[in-house]
Design a protein around this motif. Structure first.
Motif, PDB file in Angstrom:
ATOM      1  N   UNK A  44       0.768  -1.238   0.034  1.00  0.00           N
ATOM      2  CA  UNK A  44       0.067  -0.210  -0.172  1.00  0.00           C
ATOM      3  C   UNK A  44       0.760   1.271  -0.042  1.00  0.00           C
ATOM      4  N   UNK A  45       1.884   1.198   0.884  1.00  0.00           N
ATOM      5  CA  UNK A  45       2.847   2.441   0.935  1.00  0.00           C
ATOM      6  C   UNK A  45       3.537   2.668  -0.273  1.00  0.00           C
ATOM      7  N   UNK A  46       3.893   1.355  -1.231  1.00  0.00           N
ATOM      8  CA  UNK A  46       4.623   1.487  -2.493  1.00  0.00           C
ATOM      9  C   UNK A  46       3.700   2.122  -3.320  1.00  0.00           C
ATOM     10  N   UNK A  47       2.465   1.701  -3.457  1.00  0.00           N
ATOM     11  CA  UNK A  47       1.425   2.404  -4.210  1.00  0.00           C
ATOM     12  C   UNK A  47       1.083   3.796  -4.062  1.00  0.00           C
ATOM     13  N   UNK A  48       1.022   4.157  -2.947  1.00  0.00           N
ATOM     14  CA  UNK A  48       1.019   5.525  -2.606  1.00  0.00           C
ATOM     15  C   UNK A  48       1.980   6.425  -3.211  1.00  0.00           C
ATOM     16  N   UNK A  49       3.169   5.961  -2.760  1.00  0.00           N
ATOM     17  CA  UNK A  49       4.432   6.649  -3.501  1.00  0.00           C
ATOM     18  C   UNK A  49       4.356   6.454  -5.154  1.00  0.00           C
ATOM     19  N   UNK A  50       3.649   5.550  -5.651  1.00  0.00           N
ATOM     20  CA  UNK A  50       3.561   5.673  -7.183  1.00  0.00           C
ATOM     21  C   UNK A  50       4.506   4.499  -7.751  1.00  0.00           C
ATOM     22  N   UNK A  51       4.973   3.668  -6.891  1.00  0.00           N
ATOM     23  CA  UNK A  51       5.638   2.489  -7.339  1.00  0.00           C
ATOM     24  C   UNK A  51       4.696   1.288  -7.532  1.00  0.00           C
ATOM     25  N   UNK A  52       5.098   0.561  -8.449  1.00  0.00           N
ATOM     26  CA  UNK A  52       4.247  -0.699  -8.782  1.00  0.00           C
ATOM     27  C   UNK A  52       4.684  -2.076  -8.362  1.00  0.00           C
ATOM     28  N   UNK A  53       6.038  -2.083  -7.838  1.00  0.00           N
ATOM     29  CA  UNK A  53       6.297  -3.355  -7.321  1.00  0.00           C
ATOM     30  C   UNK A  53       7.297  -3.294  -6.353  1.00  0.00           C
ATOM     31  N   UNK A  54       7.455  -4.277  -5.360  1.00  0.00           N
ATOM     32  CA  UNK A  54       8.860  -4.064  -4.506  1.00  0.00           C
ATOM     33  C   UNK A  54      10.019  -4.301  -5.236  1.00  0.00           C
ATOM     34  N   UNK A  55      11.020  -3.732  -4.578  1.00  0.00           N
ATOM     35  CA  UNK A  55      12.435  -3.736  -5.263  1.00  0.00           C
ATOM     36  C   UNK A  55      12.717  -5.089  -5.313  1.00  0.00           C
ATOM     37  N   UNK A  56      13.758  -5.493  -6.273  1.00  0.00           N
ATOM     38  CA  UNK A  56      14.330  -6.834  -6.597  1.00  0.00           C
ATOM     39  C   UNK A  56      13.615  -7.482  -7.504  1.00  0.00           C
ATOM     40  N   UNK A  57      13.977  -8.842  -7.813  1.00  0.00           N
ATOM     41  CA  UNK A  57      13.369  -9.597  -8.886  1.00  0.00           C
ATOM     42  C   UNK A  57      12.106 -10.090  -8.669  1.00  0.00           C
ATOM     43  N   UNK A  58      11.712 -10.664  -9.789  1.00  0.00           N
ATOM     44  CA  UNK A  58      10.285 -11.319  -9.733  1.00  0.00           C
ATOM     45  C   UNK A  58      10.521 -12.660  -8.657  1.00  0.00           C
ATOM     46  N   UNK A  59      11.438 -13.537  -8.654  1.00  0.00           N
ATOM     47  CA  UNK A  59      11.899 -14.422  -8.008  1.00  0.00           C
ATOM     48  C   UNK A  59      11.866 -14.046  -6.290  1.00  0.00           C
ATOM     49  N   UNK A  60      12.606 -12.939  -6.053  1.00  0.00           N
ATOM     50  CA  UNK A  60      12.633 -12.746  -4.783  1.00  0.00           C
ATOM     51  C   UNK A  60      11.255 -11.946  -4.077  1.00  0.00           C
TER      52      UNK A  60
END
Length: 149
Positions: A44-60
């Motif tokens: 939710x925090x990342x979405x509010x900040x305008x980011x779409x996914x967590x840092x790191x690879x899809x595997x992470x």
């Protein structure tokens, strides 16, 4: 990774000065310890900040989701005091484990859960987790009433 004390103090201050009841705060504690609130809050925090996914690879990212599922499943297994045999049967019934497959008998419940969540299709893993947590989950309406009193 250790949490920054200033950040922790600020978050605690915000929660304590909010209009949340004691019951709500206790539920937050339970959700942080046994649920997915920490992951949900991060997304939710990342979405509010305008980011779409967590840092790191899809595997992470997949590994983080699996870790959350493993911890939820492990908590449910402990709460319900399930045997390894019952757990294995539930894994098979969910469709996430080949009926002829067997997990190592000397492996811990945690290790078996990690193996299952790493190999099971997402739908089977969701069915398994729902079956595992489902029967002992209290009625939300009654839980809400008890939290108010």
């Amino acid at each position: 990774m250790k949490t920054n004390p200033t950040t922790l103090r600020s978050l605690l201050g915000s929660l304590l000065t909010s209009n949340l009841s004691d019951g709500d705060l206790r539920q937050i504690i339970r959700d942080l310890r046994y649920g997915t609130l920490a992951d949900d809050l991060a997304f939710a925090l990342l979405n509010v900040l305008g980011e779409t996914k967590l840092p790191g690879s899809a595997a992470e990212n997949s590994s983080r989701r699996n870790d959350s599922s493993v911890l939820r499943a492990e908590a449910a297994v402990k709460r319900r005091r399930l045997s390894k045999a019952t757990l294995l049967d539930m894994m098979r019934e969910s469709g996430g484990l080949d009926p002829s497959a067997s997990l190592p008998t000397k492996a811990s419940v945690y290790e078996n859960l990690v193996t299952f969540f790493d190999s099971a299709p997402q739908a089977a893993a969701s069915r398994f987790l729902k079956a595992l947590e489902g029967p002992d989950t209290p009625d939300a309406y009654l839980k809400g009433i008890s939290n108010r009193s």
